[in-house]
Design a protein around this motif. Structure first.
Motif, PDB file in Angstrom:
ATOM      1  N   GLU A 106       7.235  -3.989  -8.320  1.00  0.00           N
ATOM      2  CA  GLU A 106       7.496  -4.886  -6.911  1.00  0.00           C
ATOM      3  C   GLU A 106       6.421  -5.900  -6.694  1.00  0.00           C
ATOM      4  O   GLU A 106       6.631  -6.556  -5.744  1.00  0.00           O
ATOM      5  CB  GLU A 106       7.381  -3.808  -5.856  1.00  0.00           C
ATOM      6  CG  GLU A 106       8.778  -2.591  -5.836  1.00  0.00           C
ATOM      7  CD  GLU A 106       8.549  -1.740  -4.859  1.00  0.00           C
ATOM      8  OE1 GLU A 106       8.191  -2.374  -3.569  1.00  0.00           O
ATOM      9  OE2 GLU A 106       8.793  -0.562  -5.354  1.00  0.00           O
ATOM     10  N   ASP A 107       5.165  -6.111  -7.749  1.00  0.00           N
ATOM     11  CA  ASP A 107       4.250  -7.058  -7.374  1.00  0.00           C
ATOM     12  C   ASP A 107       4.059  -7.136  -5.765  1.00  0.00           C
ATOM     13  O   ASP A 107       3.527  -8.220  -5.267  1.00  0.00           O
ATOM     14  CB  ASP A 107       4.817  -8.441  -7.803  1.00  0.00           C
ATOM     15  CG  ASP A 107       3.828  -9.177  -8.051  1.00  0.00           C
ATOM     16  OD1 ASP A 107       2.580  -8.739  -8.215  1.00  0.00           O
ATOM     17  OD2 ASP A 107       3.818 -10.572  -7.754  1.00  0.00           O
ATOM     18  N   ARG A 108       3.705  -6.093  -5.222  1.00  0.00           N
ATOM     19  CA  ARG A 108       3.247  -5.790  -3.749  1.00  0.00           C
ATOM     20  C   ARG A 108       1.639  -6.181  -3.725  1.00  0.00           C
ATOM     21  O   ARG A 108       0.880  -5.772  -4.682  1.00  0.00           O
ATOM     22  CB  ARG A 108       3.483  -4.493  -3.179  1.00  0.00           C
ATOM     23  CG  ARG A 108       4.863  -4.149  -3.207  1.00  0.00           C
ATOM     24  CD  ARG A 108       5.073  -2.653  -2.972  1.00  0.00           C
ATOM     25  NE  ARG A 108       4.240  -1.584  -3.863  1.00  0.00           N
ATOM     26  CZ  ARG A 108       4.375  -0.345  -3.933  1.00  0.00           C
ATOM     27  NH1 ARG A 108       5.235   0.230  -2.990  1.00  0.00           N
ATOM     28  NH2 ARG A 108       4.287   0.411  -5.070  1.00  0.00           N
ATOM     29  N   ALA A 109       1.231  -6.981  -2.557  1.00  0.00           N
ATOM     30  CA  ALA A 109      -0.197  -7.194  -2.490  1.00  0.00           C
ATOM     31  C   ALA A 109      -0.713  -6.005  -1.858  1.00  0.00           C
ATOM     32  O   ALA A 109      -0.351  -5.223  -1.247  1.00  0.00           O
ATOM     33  CB  ALA A 109      -0.216  -8.409  -1.458  1.00  0.00           C
ATOM     34  N   GLN A 110      -2.133  -5.719  -2.239  1.00  0.00           N
ATOM     35  CA  GLN A 110      -2.785  -4.696  -1.879  1.00  0.00           C
ATOM     36  C   GLN A 110      -3.791  -5.058  -0.685  1.00  0.00           C
ATOM     37  O   GLN A 110      -4.993  -5.370  -0.738  1.00  0.00           O
ATOM     38  CB  GLN A 110      -3.878  -4.209  -2.875  1.00  0.00           C
ATOM     39  CG  GLN A 110      -3.016  -3.565  -4.128  1.00  0.00           C
ATOM     40  CD  GLN A 110      -2.539  -4.504  -5.149  1.00  0.00           C
ATOM     41  OE1 GLN A 110      -3.454  -5.195  -5.646  1.00  0.00           O
ATOM     42  NE2 GLN A 110      -1.261  -4.703  -5.420  1.00  0.00           N
ATOM     43  N   LEU A 111      -3.156  -5.160   0.584  1.00  0.00           N
ATOM     44  CA  LEU A 111      -3.890  -5.681   1.804  1.00  0.00           C
ATOM     45  C   LEU A 111      -5.076  -4.543   2.241  1.00  0.00           C
ATOM     46  O   LEU A 111      -6.263  -5.087   2.838  1.00  0.00           O
ATOM     47  CB  LEU A 111      -3.014  -5.934   2.885  1.00  0.00           C
ATOM     48  CG  LEU A 111      -1.916  -7.041   2.417  1.00  0.00           C
ATOM     49  CD1 LEU A 111      -1.075  -7.742   3.492  1.00  0.00           C
ATOM     50  CD2 LEU A 111      -2.571  -8.658   1.845  1.00  0.00           C
ATOM     51  N   LEU A 112      -4.469  -3.378   2.269  1.00  0.00           N
ATOM     52  CA  LEU A 112      -5.396  -2.405   2.694  1.00  0.00           C
ATOM     53  C   LEU A 112      -5.815  -1.374   1.535  1.00  0.00           C
ATOM     54  O   LEU A 112      -5.105  -0.630   1.232  1.00  0.00           O
ATOM     55  CB  LEU A 112      -4.946  -1.600   3.892  1.00  0.00           C
ATOM     56  CG  LEU A 112      -4.659  -2.273   5.149  1.00  0.00           C
ATOM     57  CD1 LEU A 112      -3.633  -1.317   6.103  1.00  0.00           C
ATOM     58  CD2 LEU A 112      -6.017  -3.117   5.927  1.00  0.00           C
TER      59      LEU A 112
END
Length: 101
Positions: free
Chosen positions: A59-65
């Motif tokens: 999914e290539d999700r950003a790791q914001l937290l």
């Protein structure tokens, strides 16, 4: 002549400092299973500052937290490495399982 000597000394000092960072070694801990936040803190505490994380799913999700993610894999493996070695971890959300293989 004196300027040449000063220049040579400065160059030698810069080369020495440059090589010093490459030769410093530390033990990279096993980061797998830790939250991304905790893994980053552990790696930095040992002297590893080149850290990168990426989604272990497709999914290539950003790791914001960082506290909402857990580490599945790490490269390089735990053990002794130069502190300039880049450390890459793959992560999933803390309520998800790590992908197989």
């Amino acid at each position: 002549m004196r300027k040449l000597l000063v220049t040579v000394v400065i160059i030698a000092a810069l080369v020495t400092l440059s090589n010093h960072g490459k030769s410093q070694r530390a033990t990279l801990p096993d980061l797998r299973g830790l939250t991304l936040s905790h893994a980053q803190s552990r790696a930095r505490a040992e002297g590893f500052n080149r850290l990168e994380s990426k989604d272990a799913t497709k999914e290539d999700r950003a790791q914001l937290l960082a506290g909402n993610w857990k580490v599945c894999t790490q490269t390089p493996a735990p053990g002794e490495h130069a502190v300039t070695t880049p450390v890459e971890v793959t992560v999933v959300k803390t309520d998800e399982g790590c992908p197989a293989g």
